[in-house]
Enzyme design. Sequence first.
Site, PDB file in Angstrom:
ATOM      1  N   ASP A 234      29.439  50.943  37.165  1.00 63.69           N
ATOM      2  CA  ASP A 234      29.998  49.394  37.908  1.00 63.69           C
ATOM      3  C   ASP A 234      31.592  49.272  37.689  1.00 63.69           C
ATOM      4  OD1 ASP A 234      29.824  47.276  39.433  1.00 63.69           O
ATOM      5  OD2 ASP A 234      28.931  46.138  37.701  1.00 63.69           O
TER       6      ASP A 234
ATOM      7  N   HIS B 213      33.634  50.193  42.350  1.00 66.09           N
ATOM      8  CA  HIS B 213      34.400  49.197  43.089  1.00 66.09           C
ATOM      9  C   HIS B 213      35.882  49.518  43.101  1.00 66.09           C
ATOM     10  CE1 HIS B 213      30.749  46.328  43.416  1.00 66.09           C
ATOM     11  NE2 HIS B 213      30.651  46.948  42.211  1.00 66.09           N
ATOM     12  N   PHE B 214      36.364  50.265  43.957  1.00 63.36           N
ATOM     13  CA  PHE B 214      37.629  50.919  43.972  1.00 63.36           C
ATOM     14  C   PHE B 214      38.761  50.192  44.708  1.00 63.36           C
ATOM     15  CE2 PHE B 214      36.470  55.573  42.802  1.00 63.36           C
ATOM     16  CZ  PHE B 214      36.093  54.878  41.479  1.00 63.36           C
ATOM     17  N   ARG B 215      38.195  48.988  45.255  1.00 62.64           N
ATOM     18  CA  ARG B 215      38.953  47.790  45.604  1.00 62.64           C
ATOM     19  C   ARG B 215      39.980  48.069  46.993  1.00 62.64           C
ATOM     20  NH1 ARG B 215      36.116  44.417  43.011  1.00 62.64           N
ATOM     21  NH2 ARG B 215      36.472  44.266  40.798  1.00 62.64           N
TER      22      ARG B 215
ATOM     23  N   HIS C 121      40.060  44.390  37.389  1.00 66.87           N
ATOM     24  CA  HIS C 121      40.926  43.310  37.551  1.00 66.87           C
ATOM     25  C   HIS C 121      42.046  43.563  36.733  1.00 66.87           C
ATOM     26  CE1 HIS C 121      37.737  41.289  39.858  1.00 66.87           C
ATOM     27  NE2 HIS C 121      36.725  41.556  38.874  1.00 66.87           N
TER      28      HIS C 121
ATOM     29  N   HIS D 240      21.925  44.475  44.016  1.00 66.10           N
ATOM     30  CA  HIS D 240      22.458  43.512  42.751  1.00 66.10           C
ATOM     31  C   HIS D 240      21.472  42.612  42.422  1.00 66.10           C
ATOM     32  CE1 HIS D 240      26.033  41.851  40.548  1.00 66.10           C
ATOM     33  NE2 HIS D 240      24.977  40.944  40.296  1.00 66.10           N
TER      34      HIS D 240
ATOM     35  N   HIS E 240      22.589  48.544  37.932  1.00 66.84           N
ATOM     36  CA  HIS E 240      22.872  48.079  36.675  1.00 66.84           C
ATOM     37  C   HIS E 240      21.882  47.160  36.122  1.00 66.84           C
ATOM     38  CE1 HIS E 240      24.260  44.882  39.346  1.00 66.84           C
ATOM     39  NE2 HIS E 240      25.435  45.253  39.654  1.00 66.84           N
TER      40      HIS E 240
ATOM     41  N   ASN F 244      32.230  45.680  48.975  1.00 67.63           N
ATOM     42  CA  ASN F 244      32.715  44.436  49.020  1.00 67.63           C
ATOM     43  C   ASN F 244      34.460  44.574  48.837  1.00 67.63           C
ATOM     44  OD1 ASN F 244      32.300  45.571  46.299  1.00 67.63           O
ATOM     45  ND2 ASN F 244      32.684  43.703  45.318  1.00 67.63           N
TER      46      ASN F 244
END
Length: 440
Positions: free
Chosen positions: A304, A65-67, A308, A179, A233, A97
């Site tokens: 994964d 998840h590289f945002r 944050h 997921h 995961h 996401n």
Amino acid sequence: MSDTMKLIIRNAEVLHPDGHIEKGDVGIAEGKIKAITSQIPDQGEEEIDGTGLTLLPGVIDPQVHFREPGLEHKEDLFTATCACARGGVTSFLEMPNTRPPTIDQAAMDDKLKRASEKCLVNYGFFVGATGDNLEALESVNPACGIKIFMGSAHGALLVSEEETLEPIFANGKRLIAVHAEDQARIVQRKKQFQGATDPATHSQIQDNQAALNATKLALKLSKRYQRRLHILHLSTGDEAELLREDKPSWVTTEVTPQHLLLNSEAYENIGTLAQMNPPLRSRWDNETLWKALLDGVIDFIATDHAPHTLEEKGKGYPHAPSGMPGVETSLALMLTQAKAGRCSVSQVSYWMSTAPAKAYNIPNKGAIALNYDADLVLVDLNTYSPVRREDILSKCGWSPFEGWSLTGWAQTTIVGGQVVYHQGKVNSEIRGKALQFNAG
């Protein structure tokens, strides 16, 4: 030799596709591996001395998840891929996401454009299921697969009800990655533990049963339609034991280093930095997952990577977000386990390079073989160094493994025949390419 080598790696301990390691030279031209031999007689345009180092295929991290877009204060495609380069990760598959979510062709095109401008390594993206974008799930291209959040999600990307899930499994042929957590059980248990401030409560709310329920449902739908399924995961021994007994040939699964090496005891030491979805489990789960990985029930490893900021993590439970970074430390963590005798170096490379390439039908990657893409990493298996916060290149600036002494750190990372990381320095001018996905 007839070809002029752009780059030659000399005197490295080279991991061959059959698993044996032998000292030799590897020659690279036009982004491909053109020679693997005991000695290349010609001079290369550029040469790297691999004496005392081990040459492995570059890591393919199939869940990150590289945002970007929308959450760049946590991470962005440039900082994330600097972290990849330091960790020996030469390709990644990224989740939908973001803000906006990757649920249509416009959002996919936007991500591909951003990646072409910012990514130091190779890239691929999932399209996200919403329950009402059925047509897009098969038409959006290029996509490595469909991502379904069965739990631990909010808004349009949460698809938790069987009647909404079934049409996705029933229509199309593209790989579905889930997921697997039971959202209804999570909601019910949140009420039961309302007011709790101990981060260890997270593992009680999103318990083993929540994961097992969702994995059983995904398996049921996959078998009903013989639909290619990948369970992301895997976190519980219960799920591993289920798959040991009931895993169709078209189903694969993965495990993260944190679910192998950390457990719920970590909350005492690092608090909300140990908080992720699905949560850390017990020592029994650690051991059962390890056994499943070694036995081939679990197919490969992913991180994964879900960063944050420390400020966000400092809000305390239950206000801190779930997720932790991983691309910088995953290879070194697993190679340290190999050096400790838990597995072999060739097994680590299979789990982190060869098997992900096979599962996602990515051609010419995941092995050191003639005419394969020159995505490679030179690692030092003889020196141990600690995970230090000040060394982290991910924008979040921390690791749950801070203080751990690891070996197998990348010394040189090569993407498409170009040196993107060497002896502590990132070449920020290098750009990776969009991954290709052959039809399954």
